[in-house]
Write an enzyme that holds these catalytic residues in place. Structure first.
Site, short mmCIF file in Angstrom:
data_model
loop_
_atom_site.label_atom_id
_atom_site.label_comp_id
_atom_site.label_asym_id
_atom_site.label_seq_id
_atom_site.Cartn_x
_atom_site.Cartn_y
_atom_site.Cartn_z
CG HIS A 261 -2.55 -0.15 7.60
ND1 HIS A 261 -2.30 -1.25 6.82
CD2 HIS A 261 -1.36 0.49 7.73
CE1 HIS A 261 -1.02 -1.29 6.49
NE2 HIS A 261 -0.42 -0.24 7.03
CE LYS B 270 0.88 1.20 4.41
NZ LYS B 270 1.43 2.50 4.85
#
EC number: 1.1.1.49
Length: 455
Positions: free
Chosen positions: A226, A134
């Site tokens: 997250h 990410k």
């Protein structure tokens, strides 16, 4: 099972701190054997002897808890190659036998589109898999473009947009607590839950990550991926199975049902801040703008908080708070589920009770339930906390993710539409912050963050 892993950016921080220890843990647990090969590639150019010294040092530092034999097996399975991810000739040289390979892009996100294009030109063998860290794209348009490029290279099931939070033991136990216990699932809705906090507050500062962090900030670094992933697991409807399709379909449903924040909402439902010089314990910390590699003109935030509502039958009326901050006075990394107060207290004036709170500790991993119990005298109440420590996992989070990649199980990976929906949630916030609708507040290092009155 794929037995060859090629890591571009293979001598960087991610490989040193997470991938090498993960491979060592997989060897220790018996999931890998002598057929496995890990190729660490970068543009630096170093001798194999220098590389092996580096590997040994990283394993001794970051994987000291794994057996010596596992560390030796990892070193024996790991080799170095000089290669430029933007050179199709360099990449093709790492694919000499035409066998399926797992390609791990441990690179800055800005390089992902060029890297995927190069892999396409190099002729990636059939059955290969791609792993991306990410954030997936730098904005919604970037994510959509990257997903189109990936779709031309490999099938969606072969794309692993990894988020190591999803492989943490407590996150897995979050699903178990919800879905395997009737007592919890029966009250897992807005009629009983007033607010859910998803918090990643840390005392850590920039720690030398300016090259990455100063270009993204806390909202993109933590909230967009997250913390939204945790929100999905908390708020999704019970799936039929935990297979890749059922689980990921239900997560996308949550993201689609998040109420978009308007310009009128954002000043009241978001906060952003940046730390000043201060003390964290007895440690002096410089201001963020004085950290090496930081460009103050970028205005990167080190603290981000977003309050979201979910427009669904189950969650209408429950507030979801997602927050992450650096250089704060205390570490707090947890999911806190705040239940509504009981409708009637029959204990008279002595019967004052706080609403129940269920906490899933993320680091350290634990589970606690804060209740109210009868006190020592008649009609008095006192707080009671029940705490359980989680058994240590067989594998660290990255070990679980790598094992899924090698076996081809994308259940814990982020699907293309899921990545795009996550960007949809934060895009209005990013746009409003860029227009300074929410001023960048400042807070001293070691404090609780920017004051709420500054919103």
């Amino acid at each position: 099972m794929i037995t060859r892993l090629v890591v571009f950016g293979g001598t960087g921080d991610l490989a040193a701190r997470y991938l090498l220890p993960a491979v060592s843990a997989l060897f220790a647990a018996g999931h890998l054997d002598s057929r496995f090969e890990m190729v660490c590639a970068d543009r630096k150019g170093r001798s194999e002897a220098e590389f092996q010294q580096w590997v040994a040092a990283q394993l001794d530092h970051h994987a000291a808890d794994t057996p010596v034999a596992a560390r030796k097996a990892t070193a024996a399975a790991t080799r170095y190659r000089r290669a430029d991810i933007q050179s199709s000739e360099d990449v093709a040289a790492l694919l000499p036998d035409g066998q399926p390979v797992a390609i791990y892009l441990a690179l800055p996100p800005a390089l992902f589109p060029a890297a995927v294009t190069t892999l396409h030109d190099a002729g990636l063998p059939a059955g290969s898999r791609i792993v991306l860290e990410k954030p997936f794209g730098e904005d919604l348009a970037g994510a959509e473009k990257l997903n189109r490029l990936l779709a031309e290279l490999v099938p969606e099931r072969a794309v692993f947009r990894v988020d190591h939070f999803l492989a943490m033991t407590t996150v897995q136990n979050l699903l178990g607590s919800r879905l395997a216990n009737r007592v919890l699932e029966s009250v897992w809705n807005s009629a009983h839950i007033a607010e859910v906090e998803i918090i990643w507050d840390e005392t850590l500062t920039l720690e030398g990550r300016a090259g990455y962090y100063d270009h993204v900030g806390a909202l993109k670094d933590m909230v967009q991926n997250h913390l939204l992933q945790l929100l999905c697991l908390i708020a999704m409807e019970p799936p039929i199975t935990l297979s890749e399709r059922d689980l990921r379909d239900h997560k996308v449903d949550v993201l689609r049902s998040i109420r978009p924040l308007t310009d009128a909402d954002i000043p009241h439902r978001t906060r952003r801040g940046r730390y000043l010089a201060g003390l964290i314990g007895d440690r002096g910390v410089p201001a963020y703008v004085d950290e090496q590699g930081v460009d103050a003109k970028r205005g990167a935030e080190t603290f981000a908080e977003v309050q979201l509502m979910i427009d669904s039958w189950r969650w209408s009326g429950t507030n979801f708070v997602l927050r992450s901050g650096k250089a704060l006075g205390a570490d707090r990394k947890e999911v806190a589920v705040h239940f509504r107060p009981v409708p009637h207290m029959p204990f008279g004036h002595q019967g004052v009770a706080a609403p129940d709170v269920l906490r899933f500790g993320l680091d350290p991993e634990c589970l606690s339930l804060e209740l109210t119990a009868i006190g020592p005298t008649v009609n008095t109440l006192k707080p009671l906390t029940l705490t359980a420590r989680m058994d240590p996992p067989e594998l660290p989070a990255y070990g679980r993710l790598l094992l899924d990649v090698l076996h081809g199980d994308p259940s814990l990976a982020i699907r293309a539409d899921e990545a795009e929906q996550a960007w949809r949630v934060v895009t209005p916030i990013l746009a409003a912050w860029s227009r300074n609708l929410v001023p960048l507040a400042e807070y001293p290092a070691g404090s609780a963050g920017p004051p709420r009155s500054g919103r």
